[in-house]
Enzyme design. Sequence first.
Site, PDB file in Angstrom:
ATOM      1  N   GLN A   1       0.819  -1.208   0.000  1.00 15.26           N
ATOM      2  CA  GLN A   1       0.000   0.000   0.000  1.00 15.26           C
ATOM      3  C   GLN A   1       0.855   1.261   0.000  1.00 15.26           C
ATOM      4  OE1 GLN A   1      -2.719  -1.964   3.352  1.00 15.26           O
ATOM      5  NE2 GLN A   1      -3.397   0.097   2.909  1.00 15.26           N
TER       6      GLN A   1
ATOM      7  N   PHE B   1      -6.340  -4.017   3.282  1.00 19.76           N
ATOM      8  CA  PHE B   1      -7.055  -3.632   4.505  1.00 19.76           C
ATOM      9  C   PHE B   1      -6.159  -3.035   5.585  1.00 19.76           C
ATOM     10  CE2 PHE B   1      -9.200  -7.483   2.755  1.00 19.76           C
ATOM     11  CZ  PHE B   1     -10.268  -6.824   2.165  1.00 19.76           C
TER      12      PHE B   1
ATOM     13  N   GLU C   1       0.287  -1.854   4.578  1.00 20.21           N
ATOM     14  CA  GLU C   1       0.735  -0.471   4.659  1.00 20.21           C
ATOM     15  C   GLU C   1       2.193  -0.403   5.100  1.00 20.21           C
ATOM     16  OE1 GLU C   1      -0.382   3.798   6.794  1.00 20.21           O
ATOM     17  OE2 GLU C   1      -1.840   2.159   6.840  1.00 20.21           O
TER      18      GLU C   1
ATOM     19  N   ARG D   1      -5.672   7.860  16.784  1.00 21.68           N
ATOM     20  CA  ARG D   1      -6.989   7.864  16.125  1.00 21.68           C
ATOM     21  C   ARG D   1      -8.043   7.227  17.019  1.00 21.68           C
ATOM     22  NH1 ARG D   1      -9.510   8.667  11.047  1.00 21.68           N
ATOM     23  NH2 ARG D   1      -7.562   9.415  10.137  1.00 21.68           N
TER      24      ARG D   1
ATOM     25  N   ARG E   1      -8.207  -1.550   8.615  1.00 20.63           N
ATOM     26  CA  ARG E   1      -9.338  -0.700   8.221  1.00 20.63           C
ATOM     27  C   ARG E   1     -10.014  -0.057   9.441  1.00 20.63           C
ATOM     28  NH1 ARG E   1     -13.635  -3.175   3.924  1.00 20.63           N
ATOM     29  NH2 ARG E   1     -14.390  -1.221   3.024  1.00 20.63           N
TER      30      ARG E   1
ATOM     31  N   THR F   1      -3.716  11.565  10.436  1.00 24.07           N
ATOM     32  CA  THR F   1      -3.516  12.389  11.631  1.00 24.07           C
ATOM     33  C   THR F   1      -2.054  12.809  11.782  1.00 24.07           C
ATOM     34  OG1 THR F   1      -3.298  10.386  12.991  1.00 24.07           O
ATOM     35  CG2 THR F   1      -5.483  11.404  12.840  1.00 24.07           C
TER      36      THR F   1
ATOM     37  N   ALA G   1      -5.945   5.729   5.359  1.00 25.82           N
ATOM     38  CA  ALA G   1      -6.719   6.810   5.989  1.00 25.82           C
ATOM     39  C   ALA G   1      -7.939   7.185   5.166  1.00 25.82           C
ATOM     40  CB  ALA G   1      -5.829   8.041   6.221  1.00 25.82           C
TER      41      ALA G   1
ATOM     42  N   GLU H   1     -13.081   3.285   5.006  1.00 26.49           N
ATOM     43  CA  GLU H   1     -13.043   2.821   6.395  1.00 26.49           C
ATOM     44  C   GLU H   1     -14.339   3.024   7.176  1.00 26.49           C
ATOM     45  OE1 GLU H   1      -8.686   3.271   8.126  1.00 26.49           O
ATOM     46  OE2 GLU H   1      -9.283   5.084   7.054  1.00 26.49           O
TER      47      GLU H   1
END
Length: 771
Positions: A195, A226, A230, A308, A340, A440, A509, A720
């Site tokens: 990702q 998902f 990442e 988050r 996710r 964020t 995100a 998400e």
Amino acid sequence: MNKSIPHDSAIKHVSGESVYIDDMLVNAQLLHGRVVYSKHAHARVLSIELSAAKALPGVLSVLYSADIPGHNQMGPVIHDEPCLAVDQVHCVGQALVLIAAVSEEIAIQAEALIKIEYEELPAILDIRSAIEQNSFLAPPRFMKRGDADAALKTAMHVIKGEIETGAQEHWYLETQTCLCIPGEDKEITAYSSTQHPSETQAIIAEVLGIAKNEVVVEIRRMGGAFGGKETQANWIAAWCALLCQATKRPVKIRLFRDDDQIITGKRHPYLIKYEVGFDECGKISALKFEQNADGGYATDLSMAILERAMLHADSSYFIPNMHVTGRACRTNLPSNTAFRGFGGPQGMAGMETVIDRIARFLKKDGAEIRKLNFYGTETNNITHYGQEVELNRLHILYDQLMASSDYLERRKSVNTFNAKHEFYKKGIALTPVKFGISFTTSFLNQAGALVNIYKDGTVLVNHGGTEMGQGLNTKILQIAAAELGISTSFIKVNATNTSKVPNTSATAASAGTDLNGMAVKVAIDILKGRIAEVMASEFSKKSTGEPSLAADLVFSDDVITDSKYPDRNIAFADAMPLVHFNQVSLSAAGFYRTPDIGWDKATGWGKPFNYFAFGMCVSEVLVDTLTGFHKNLRTDILHDVGDSINPGLDIGQVEGGYIQGVGWCTTEEVKWNANGHLLNHSPDTYKIPSVQDIPADFRTHLLQSAPNPRAIRKSKAVAEPPLMLAFATWLAIKDAVSAVGNHAFEPEFKLPATNEVILLSIEGLRKKTKS
């Protein structure tokens, strides 16, 4: 634009023609990589004997930590994650040795010849043990508004409690995969199922000890991600690159499903403690949360995920006095990672539990308590971190869904059914979603694109986002077509490649379309400006009267037209040779950064999000109180996606996200034994949702006439937020369980609500009823 064209790979997917990394044809030089990993949760490595493995015919390379030419490190934020373990292993699944062989079978034989001697050490395997032993990844984080302690003292009612939320396996269909091909000198090309191609490029460069400009990372599509790809796709890419560099031959690593589940991190389990004060109507005056996350053995993205979770501890509700503490525990499990929702689901699970408990305490319907505490539109619209909730859709969603789902009448029917049936109980619940859109970590809110127009009028779009099945490339295709005013048949969206668009952020995100779509628009606006100048001049040369002005030219329906003189027009494709003849570039790079956002992480205050996405769900279930089995009878969803770029894709994302959330909330229990070994690491023991888990009556709609002025073409992110709609199903199950005790007692409940959890909760209620 704003129409449901099919996913750009839909036909190729169903025909088997889509090319994933494992499908790529290489040559006879291809080697197969294998990862040898720890079988202990925590141990000292006393010795590693590799000679027998190296001597096995067909083995080209066997590497351990001392063979790494660059930095033995692949932590994406904090460098606390070695590429290959050195003198200690900190979880089952931590990589120790890499093997490259001419076949997978020989690589497996070589692994059996490797002798590793360990000295086992004490291991921390859960959150409570980590707290007891003061084992944390970083200092605690805080967010505070008002004085929760003082307000709790004056509250009419106070409830304390805790809720546990479980891990979740990503279970992407394509396991972690990478193919590395050597080039000239130090060059290496990595086809990685990632990702975050730019970060994968950086990690490969660091591990190999070479410059980033020697490394190209490319990804056309992933078979699901998902969040699991990442950061942790970097591991496989780094391991593969090391073997490629050592052998000077192409190497591919594709993890076997069981190995993938054992090695990689999950959604973070959380232990959330709360204390809430409220009045006789259910209006909350004060709330304190302590969020404890299981980060695993290394930091990965745990602190950003914790942030988050803290930012979403309010869910959809205005709390005048709120204090949130967040801690990330260090345990001897694989480093947990993005999934996710990225902490949002865990934070919201705590809040929705609090609302449900208030409703049961006051003998009121949960929907009533939720509406009472919703953020307002003019007042009570500032979050506990200081951001205004603009364009609040909660109230319109509530009114429309309550009516369309016939909630109040169905609540009466559920109560009537439960009064008549001893062993089957029904439950119903409504839950909202308010989810902030943006990274964020504010500097990540940027994207790049490269758009090339060729002399035949065809267009090639390169952007920094990655396609993982969500339809990003299809939306980019539609955006490019709409901005250029040409048919989608003229446009191709290329594979993501770090040599075309550098220094990109992860596709995460939920901001993939927002960021990359805007970058593509910026590039196209540059090109349209250049083209318009040339064509205005060309029109003026061939026409009498007033000259054409570039500002008056309109790009629409495959034609460029002077809006003041419609007879001055030319087909888009016919115009491109003229632009080229006039020595004007038909290639442009676009760059976009999200404006007007930023916050102070130290104080927990500011504006971290560009906007909020909203949604709401009503779910009704039937529970067999003798077996713990539940059936999803009906689910109604109304979700806010702004002006949808592609309603078909968006509905697919809403329904898919909800079902994945249902899995986390009900069946997907991740279990480790007392030695830190994952017990359910295959599809026969790990229960993801199946067709039987889809609601028998599934009604999904997108909120209409709700444009979003802060994103590309007034759309909203959709990836998400829908996952948290599943809380309605989770709490509907709790509602059915509660009916066993005629709602006189609070059920013991956790997430996921497996058959076992349901049965134990029912047994507890029956004991309370008898006593």
